[in-house]
Design an enzyme around this catalytic site. Structure first.
Site, mmCIF file in Angstrom:
data_model
loop_
_atom_site.group_PDB
_atom_site.id
_atom_site.type_symbol
_atom_site.label_atom_id
_atom_site.label_comp_id
_atom_site.label_asym_id
_atom_site.label_seq_id
_atom_site.Cartn_x
_atom_site.Cartn_y
_atom_site.Cartn_z
ATOM 1 N N ASP A 229 0.824 -1.213 0.000
ATOM 2 C CA ASP A 229 0.000 0.000 0.000
ATOM 3 C C ASP A 229 0.852 1.253 0.000
ATOM 4 O O ASP A 229 2.035 1.237 0.367
ATOM 5 C CB ASP A 229 -0.945 0.013 1.200
ATOM 6 N N GLU B 249 0.123 -1.288 5.612
ATOM 7 C CA GLU B 249 1.150 -0.854 6.561
ATOM 8 C C GLU B 249 1.003 0.620 6.894
ATOM 9 O O GLU B 249 1.238 1.039 8.037
ATOM 10 C CB GLU B 249 2.535 -1.133 5.967
#
Length: 413
Positions: free
Chosen positions: A81, A177
């Site tokens: 991400d 994350e």
């Protein structure tokens, strides 16, 4: 073999921003789209053991090719991400050469978006190099698609060069994350590594095994709304209560006024009406005792506000997020030494060992039984439109992954 630069440029085309307001795992569908691409790519380069879980985690492994017994399995982890802090959609990367003596980098001539060295002194470190930049309207995504590209390229290199002896190499790519959930569904046993490294740092040479202790605090303020024309002695404005609380927080202990090992309180979001308002803080400190005091300070300030008004006008919810991974890394410092040696020899730079003023998946994973220091991926100015990635630093990140896999096998008896 796919050149790592082309691989990275392919990766940044995927919109993988995470969303902290989503309750799904992963938090956005774009991360699954990217994950499926990575699964197909890993299989195409010869990695047979590849799994994509329903929650968007990728686990893969490259079997050992050395005859030694007892070689530990080493893992490499990156997150898929990108930060929700700046748009990550329709990224238009460009490669700009930064010439010696150049005083600015023009990201977008039409929109007059420029990076002057006077404001971005880190540019001076990269004179004579090619830099992958944004067009000044989005982030780049080097955090952490540079790490993903480095790991995939390193694995491809190891597959193509069986003469390089290594033990089991474990690979994982995680979602979310950037919103603190990267380790939520991580299966340490399935991963299979004895220790690991997140390839998620910044500048060339960075090596980190110490993070903040981290918590988040949500303070809710309760008001009482009546018509403003007849509010005398009756209205209690929750927005005013929130502002009163915020004004009493230590102004010298904010991210913009602290550095190095100094902790802080960071107001990240505020919203509300006269009836109810909310402040969201993150709390950070390297020292465990100071961390405890910071959390207590938030609660005490809420108690003081309630005492002033004689009723509950505020309520605090303080939750730990992760802890300083140094506690778990120090007993196995040889894994840091592996990285030090490889960075020095493969990159020709002195390792930059410093505490992380932030967090990585490795912080939580270390407390889950998987010691996981953090290594550079090469980027600068993460989470914003001035993010850039030196091509040479990206290539060196790949070299470090290959080097650690080789060194761990050679050091084993």
């Amino acid at each position: 073999m796919t050149d790592i630069l082309n691989r990275f440029l392919t990766y940044v085309a995927f919109d993988t921003q995470s969303d902290e307001n989503s309750s799904s795992v992963p938090s956005t569908s774009g991360q699954l789209v990217f994950a499926r691409h990575l699964v197909a790519e890993l299989r195409s380069i010869g990695v047979a053991d590849v799994e994509l879980t329903d929650n968007g985690y990728i686990y893969a492994s490259l079997p050992a090719n050395c005859n030694k017994a007892g070689v530990p399995a080493v893992g490499f982890i990156a997150h898929m991400d990108t930060s929700p802090d700046c748009s990550g959609r329709d990224i238009h990367p460009k490669i700009l050469h930064f010439a010696p003596g150049q005083q600015s980098l023009v990201l977008n001539a039409e929109k007059q978006i420029v990076m002057p060295v006077s404001e971005f002194p880190e540019l001076a470190l990269y004179e004579g190099q090619d830099l992958i930049c944004t067009d000044g309207t989005t982030l780049l995504g080097a955090d952490d698609k540079a790490g993903v590209a480095a790991i995939v390229s390193a694995v491809e290199y190891l597959v193509a060069h069986p003469e390089i002896q290594h033990g089991n190499v474990c690979i994982a790519f995680t979602p979310d994350e950037e919103i603190g959930r990267g380790a939520d569904c991580f299966d340490v046993k399935r991963f299979g590594a004895d220790f690991a490294y997140t390839i998620d740092g910044g500048r060339l040479g960075e090596l980190e095994y110490e993070t903040f202790n981290a918590a988040q605090a949500t303070i809710t303020f309760f008001g009482s709304n009546v018509h403003p024309g007849s509010a005398l002695g009756k209205m209690r404005n929750s927005i005013e209560l929130a502002m009163q609380f915020a004004s009493q927080m230590p102004q010298s202990q904010k991210p913009e006024t602290t550095s190095a090992r100094q902790g802080f309180f960071h107001l990240t979001q505020m919203d509300g009406t006269v009836e109810q308002s909310t402040l969201h803080y993150i709390i950070r400190d390297f020292d465990t005792e100071n961390f405890r005091r910071r959390k207590e300070y938030i609660v005490r300030q809420v108690d003081n506000l309630n005492a002033i008004y004689g009723v509950e006008v505020a309520r605090a919810d303080v939750q730990d997020q992760y802890h300083n991974m140094r506690e778990k890394i120090e007993p196995v410092m040889h894994i840091v030494d592996y990285a030090r040696q490889v960075i020095s020899q493969r990159c020709g730079v002195a390792p930059i060992v410093s505490p992380v003023r932030g967090g990585t998946d490795g912080a939580r994973l270390s407390f889950m039984g998987l010691p996981t220091p953090n290594i550079f991926a090469g980027g600068e100015n993460f989470h914003g439109k001035y993010e850039f990635l030196p091509v040479e630093s990206l290539r060196r990140a790949q070299d470090v992954v290959v080097g650690i896999a080789e060194l761990v096998a050679s050091k084993s008896k």
